[in-house]
Design a protein around this motif. Structure first.
Motif, PDB file in Angstrom:
ATOM      1  N   ILE A  32       0.850  -1.187   0.000  1.00 23.81           N
ATOM      2  CA  ILE A  32       0.000   0.000   0.000  1.00 23.81           C
ATOM      3  C   ILE A  32       0.889   1.240   0.000  1.00 23.81           C
ATOM      4  O   ILE A  32       1.770   1.386   0.848  1.00 23.81           O
ATOM      5  CB  ILE A  32      -0.920   0.018   1.245  1.00 23.81           C
ATOM      6  N   ILE A  74      -0.160  -6.141   5.388  1.00 19.54           N
ATOM      7  CA  ILE A  74       0.084  -4.937   4.593  1.00 19.54           C
ATOM      8  C   ILE A  74       1.544  -4.505   4.728  1.00 19.54           C
ATOM      9  O   ILE A  74       2.088  -4.451   5.834  1.00 19.54           O
ATOM     10  CB  ILE A  74      -0.819  -3.776   5.067  1.00 19.54           C
ATOM     11  N   VAL A 103      -3.005   5.758  -1.204  1.00 16.56           N
ATOM     12  CA  VAL A 103      -4.264   5.765  -0.452  1.00 16.56           C
ATOM     13  C   VAL A 103      -4.433   7.052   0.355  1.00 16.56           C
ATOM     14  O   VAL A 103      -5.537   7.383   0.798  1.00 16.56           O
ATOM     15  CB  VAL A 103      -4.370   4.544   0.488  1.00 16.56           C
ATOM     16  N   THR A 329      -8.067  -0.609   3.545  1.00 13.57           N
ATOM     17  CA  THR A 329      -7.112   0.307   2.925  1.00 13.57           C
ATOM     18  C   THR A 329      -7.753   1.052   1.755  1.00 13.57           C
ATOM     19  O   THR A 329      -7.076   1.778   1.042  1.00 13.57           O
ATOM     20  CB  THR A 329      -5.860  -0.453   2.421  1.00 13.57           C
TER      21      THR A 329
END
Length: 381
Positions: A32, A74, A103, A329
């Motif tokens: 991420i 993650i 994000v 997320t």
């Protein structure tokens, strides 16, 4: 005995098994991206790199400790970009981060870059937390995506004006560097100064690339104010104060966090002792997690903190806190979780009002006796 076809299928299954395991393992760990933007080149590079280091330290710690969101492991990745303090470049790198599918974003550093970039993030539905932008406009555009972890110019301006009044100052001249930050701070100061009865003699504008201020200062010398408020950064504020002293101007120089740098003494020389500047936050040693953070930062980067590292560090943790509370997320779910932030970090307890501003800001006032930055007052807003 197995026939030939059965043996072939068995061999294919054995060969394929490691690849199947690799795919299963890979899918169990999701990367991420969180964006970071600051000027890491140009006159403010030391502040931009400091901010980037703070964000990087947080990312490294979180990855080391392990992060699981929605039963999925993650790995965070910092997508760091340079806007060089330029509004046009800021919008370009903002769009690049959107295209990179970050994000959330920690940045930008300047009000003049944070404000135009905020429209890009708003359109993409991506959370933006500035560690340093103080112009009130940034969070007052009606966007649900804009947040900041510092106090605003609407708080710094009154704090500086009140300080001036408390020292018996009755007249001031105002100068700004024509940036969104400098103009915003100078405007808030002027408004507050007039409201409490200070006489504003004049308001002049220079620019953030200027090196010679003698024309403006000569004009101000003729007005003979007791203080001069300068809205800008140390790169110009230092020479401004130095040239004021060279012209025999005795007025106190008042300034905001842009000027309030450790290296101001190098830029202003002996005139640094005549400067009183504000910072939109508590001093590091008075932050609840300041001492621990200072030690960790020095160990990781082998250099002292400039200013913004703790703000970027906490901003990353605030984003991850929102992920945990949303159990996702997904940028939209992360965004929906942000208003209920109640995070205890290096800065202390962080929660936001309806605009995305800190609920309880702190303004610190400093001066430079003997060329060393020293705290003289702390104002809780």
């Amino acid at each position: 005995m197995m026939d030939f076809k059965m043996k072939q299928l068995l061999r294919m299954a054995i060969v394929a098994a490691p690849f199947t395991m690799m795919i299963t393992h890979a899918s169990a760990e999701q990367v991420i991206k969180i964006g970071h933007v600051a000027p890491v080149t140009g006159g403010q590079a030391q502040y931009g790199k400091d901010s980037e280091n703070g964000a990087r330290l947080a990312i490294e710690e979180i990855n080391k400790d392990g992060l699981v969101i929605g039963s999925e492991k993650i790995t965070l990745q910092l997508d760091s970009q340079d806007d060089a303090g330029d509004p046009r470049q800021a919008t370009q790198v903002a769009q690049l981060l959107v295209d990179d599918h970050v994000v959330a974003v920690v940045g930008h550093l300047n009000s003049g870059t944070s404000i135009p970039a905020s429209k890009i993030y708003r359109d993409a539905g991506i959370v933006q937390i500035s560690p340093a932008a103080t112009n009130p406009t940034y969070t007052h555009q009606g966007f649900k995506t804009t947040y900041r972890v510092v106090a605003t110019d609407a708080q710094q301006g009154p704090a500086l004006a009140s300080y001036a009044q408390s020292k018996g100052i009755k007249s001031v001249a105002v100068v700004d560097d024509s940036t969104a930050y400098g103009q915003g701070l100078a405007s808030e100061f002027e408004k507050s100064a007039k409201a409490i009865g200070l006489k504003v003699m004049s308001h002049d504008a220079t620019n953030d690339k200027a090196v010679d201020f003698r024309a403006i200062l000569t004009k101000i010398k003729g007005e003979n104010p007791e203080a001069i408020m300068y809205g800008g950064t140390a790169a110009t504020g230092g020479p401004f104060a130095k040239q004021a002293m060279q012209l025999g101007i005795r007025a106190k120089i008042l300034a905001g966090d842009g000027v309030c740098a450790d290296q101001l003494a190098d830029l202003a020389g002996a005139a640094a002792a005549n400067v009183v500047c504000s910072e939109a936050g508590a001093p590091l040693d008075k932050m609840p997690g300041g001492a621990t953070f200072k030690s960790k930062y020095a160990k990781r980067f082998n250099q002292p903190i400039q200013l913004y590292a703790p703000y970027s560090y906490d901003a990353i943790y605030i984003i991850v806190d929102a992920m945990k509370r949303a159990n996702s997320t997904d940028p939209a779910k992360l965004l929906a979780a942000m208003p209920k932030t109640n995070y205890a970090g290096v800065l202390g307890n962080v929660s936001f009002d309806a605009n995305g501003d800190l609920q309880h800001g702190v303004i610190s006032l400093y001066t430079y006796p003997g060329g060393k930055k020293a705290l003289i007052d702390e104002v809780k807003m």
